[in-house]
Design a protein around this motif. Sequence first.
Motif, PDB file in Angstrom:
ATOM      1  N   ASP A 110       0.834  -1.211  -0.092  1.00  0.00           N
ATOM      2  CA  ASP A 110      -0.002   0.017  -0.028  1.00  0.00           C
ATOM      3  C   ASP A 110       0.778   1.068   0.120  1.00  0.00           C
ATOM      4  O   ASP A 110       0.939   1.807   0.993  1.00  0.00           O
ATOM      5  CB  ASP A 110      -0.817   0.091   1.245  1.00  0.00           C
ATOM      6  N   GLU A 112       1.673   4.841  -1.160  1.00  0.00           N
ATOM      7  CA  GLU A 112       0.747   5.893  -1.581  1.00  0.00           C
ATOM      8  C   GLU A 112       1.509   7.253  -1.761  1.00  0.00           C
ATOM      9  O   GLU A 112       1.063   8.193  -1.685  1.00  0.00           O
ATOM     10  CB  GLU A 112      -0.452   6.119  -0.742  1.00  0.00           C
ATOM     11  N   TRP A 170      -1.366  -0.481  -4.148  1.00  0.00           N
ATOM     12  CA  TRP A 170      -2.709   0.415  -3.892  1.00  0.00           C
ATOM     13  C   TRP A 170      -3.091   1.062  -5.351  1.00  0.00           C
ATOM     14  O   TRP A 170      -2.082   1.902  -5.895  1.00  0.00           O
ATOM     15  CB  TRP A 170      -2.246   1.631  -2.793  1.00  0.00           C
ATOM     16  N   ASN A 201      -5.736  -3.894  -7.704  1.00  0.00           N
ATOM     17  CA  ASN A 201      -6.021  -3.411  -6.362  1.00  0.00           C
ATOM     18  C   ASN A 201      -7.357  -2.186  -6.304  1.00  0.00           C
ATOM     19  O   ASN A 201      -6.731  -1.124  -5.881  1.00  0.00           O
ATOM     20  CB  ASN A 201      -4.808  -2.999  -5.629  1.00  0.00           C
ATOM     21  N   TYR A 203     -11.027  -0.762  -4.991  1.00  0.00           N
ATOM     22  CA  TYR A 203     -11.263  -0.622  -3.136  1.00  0.00           C
ATOM     23  C   TYR A 203     -12.839  -0.716  -3.204  1.00  0.00           C
ATOM     24  O   TYR A 203     -13.419  -0.461  -4.269  1.00  0.00           O
ATOM     25  CB  TYR A 203     -10.732   0.389  -2.420  1.00  0.00           C
ATOM     26  N   TRP A 256      -9.295  -3.858  -1.719  1.00  0.00           N
ATOM     27  CA  TRP A 256      -9.363  -3.620  -0.222  1.00  0.00           C
ATOM     28  C   TRP A 256     -10.822  -3.428   0.146  1.00  0.00           C
ATOM     29  O   TRP A 256     -11.674  -2.888  -0.811  1.00  0.00           O
ATOM     30  CB  TRP A 256      -8.717  -2.408  -0.144  1.00  0.00           C
TER      31      TRP A 256
END
Length: 411
Positions: A110, A112, A170, A201, A203, A256
Motif C-alpha cells: 500500500d 501511496e 494500492w 487493487n 477498493y 481492499w
Amino acid sequence: MLIWTGVGFDPLPPSDIKAIRSLGFNQHLPLTKHYGETAQALYDANAPIQIMEGLKQFPIQAPNGSTRPFPQSPEESLNLRQWRQVSRLIDESLGLYEDKAISVDALWLDYEGFPFSAPYPKATSSTVSPANVSPEQWPAFHRQLALNVASTYICAPARERFPAISTLNWLSILSFPENPVKNVIGEPTATSGPTLFTHSNPYAYGNTLAFEKSGLGTNSNQQAVDQFYLNLLLRHVSIDAQNRISAAPYLGAIPWVARIVRDGSTPELPTMSRSTYREALRHLWLRDIDGMLVFNSPHLSREEHQAEILDVAQVWREFEPHYSLIRKGKTCNLAMSNAQCHYLWSGKATSSAALVHFTVIGPDAPPSAQVTLWNKTYNFPLPQNGGKTFYIWRGFGSVELDIITELSTTP
C-alpha cells in the motif's frame, strides 16, 4: 485474505496459525523489517508467506551508509535513478527469505507516497517532468508515471526473485477512456493499463466522504443509506473487472474492503448496516476477485473493528466450500443497480455448476428473477428483503437434470 491490523508479527504456535487460516485469514509480514522466525513458523505450518505494508516512504541507504527515507519530496520521487535503491531494497528483503529456502507468495503493498500525490512542478528539468506536460495533463501523467515506477522498481525485482509471486500496489487498476473507474466521489480515474503487477487493487470502501458528496443528507433513512453504499462498494471493483476481462484476462484482483471509512468532514455521517455490508461482500466474491484485503482501521471503535473482521469471516465461511468454482468460473454479471432494476445479482459459472447471489433493492422488487446461464433461462425466487444465494448443479446425459439449492446465509 489479510487484515490491516490484527495479530502482529511475532511467531505464532501452529494451532493459532491453523485457527486464523480456518477463518480465511493469514498472518502477514512487513517489507521493511525481517521476521525470520515468524516466516519459518508460517512455512512449517504450510501457510503462505504474504508481505503487506502501508508505506509513504522507503528506507534506503544514504551515501554515508546510514538509512534515510525516500522520497522526501515530489521532485525527488521523479528522479528514476533514486528508485534503483528501492529496487535494491525489495531484492534484498525478499532475498533474506530465499536464503532460508522459503518462497514468498505475495507482495501486496500500500505505497501511496510521491509521485502518486505529486503536485504539478513549478519548474521543469530532466529529473522532474517533460516540458510538454501541461497542468491539465498532469493528473493523468503523474498517475501513469507512478504506476510505471511502482511496476518497474517494486514489482519487477520481486518477480525476479520469485517468478510465481502475487504482486499488487494500492490503486494499480485498469481504467480506460471508454470505461473509466470512478473514484469515491464519482470522478473518473486517469487512463491506466496493465503493468507488471499480477493483480489489480481496487477498493470497496464505505467511505463517508462519498455519502457527504452525494447530497442525500444525514436524515436519509437506513434503506436509502444502504442502497447508496451497496452501489458504491461494487462500482470500483466491477468496472476494474470489466476492463481486466476485456483487455487483460490473465490479471487477478485483490480489493481492499471496509464497511466504514470515515473520510467525511464529521463523524456523524451515516454508515451502512452490517447486513448490507455482508450482501456487498457476497457480490464481490462473485465479481472476478481472488481474495480480499480488509481495512480494519485502527481509528474504529472496538465494536466496529471487530465487526469488520467478523462480517468478512462470516461471508467467507459461506463461500469457502465453493471457492474452487469461484476461482475457475466465468463471471456472469458485472452490471450495477439502477432505478429500473429493483434487485442486484452476481454469479460465477463453470461448465457444470454455478453460484449466484441476489439482493433485493427497495420495496418494488418482483417476486422472482430470470437469469440466463449456459444459454438457458432460470427463474429464481427473490426474498422480500435482503439476499439469497443459489447453487446450480447442471446434469448431462440422456436426461438433463438441473438441481438448484438455496444456500444458508447470515441475514
